[in-house]
Design an enzyme around this catalytic site. Structure first.
Site: not given
Length: 165
Positions: A59-61
């Site tokens: 999700t961060c990526a």
């Protein structure tokens, strides 16, 4: 403290996000070349602060990729991707992905940015990292939008963040 979840399990942050209408507090964060950036580094620019636990999670990526895609079309705006990842990991990720429209900043040394803005996760398996949040700041340093993402695994509301510019 804000109550958020990780996989549906409750975790807490060190505080609340700064209020819309307040000024963003100055910060010292490490850039990919190990130099230090502060709020004055971006003086006169609108800022989107994309804050997350670690660029090495899906999700961060995804959030870095999506803001990178939007950033090239934003006038007088810089997207700052902030985590406690080492600057080397941030640089490796963006290099491997060909992402050039965002600025990575690391809070790895003391976590002072996360603590000052109520972002530090204080319990659970990600304790010590930053929660997933968005802070949008106008060219004068006034906060125009915030979002504390309630479930860490969820993406932020990109449209709301960009609309606040």
């Amino acid at each position: 403290m804000a109550l958020i979840t990780l996989g549906g399990n409750p975790v807490h942050t060190s505080g609340e996000l700064p209020a819309v209408g307040s000024k963003l507090a100055d910060f010292k964060l490490v850039q990919n070349d190990l130099s230090v950036a502060s709020l004055s580094t971006f003086a006169g620019k609108k800022l989107v602060l994309n804050i997350f636990p670690s660029v090495d999670t899906g999700t961060c990526a995804t959030s870095v990729r999506k803001f990178n895609a939007s950033a090239s079309g934003l006038e007088n705006t810089t997207v700052l991707c902030i985590s406690r990842d080492l600057p080397f990991a941030q640089k490796r990720f963006c290099g491997a992905e060909g992402l050039e429209n965002v600025v990575n900043l690391s809070d790895f040394q003391e976590g002072s940015f996360g603590k000052a803005n109520g972002l530090e996760i204080v319990d659970g398996p990600l304790a010590g990292l930053h929660s997933r949040a968005i802070i949008v700041v106008d060219a004068d340093g006034t906060i125009t939008h915030t979002e504390q993402v309630a479930e860490i695994a969820n993406e932020p509301n990109y449209e709301a963040a960009l609309a606040a510019l």
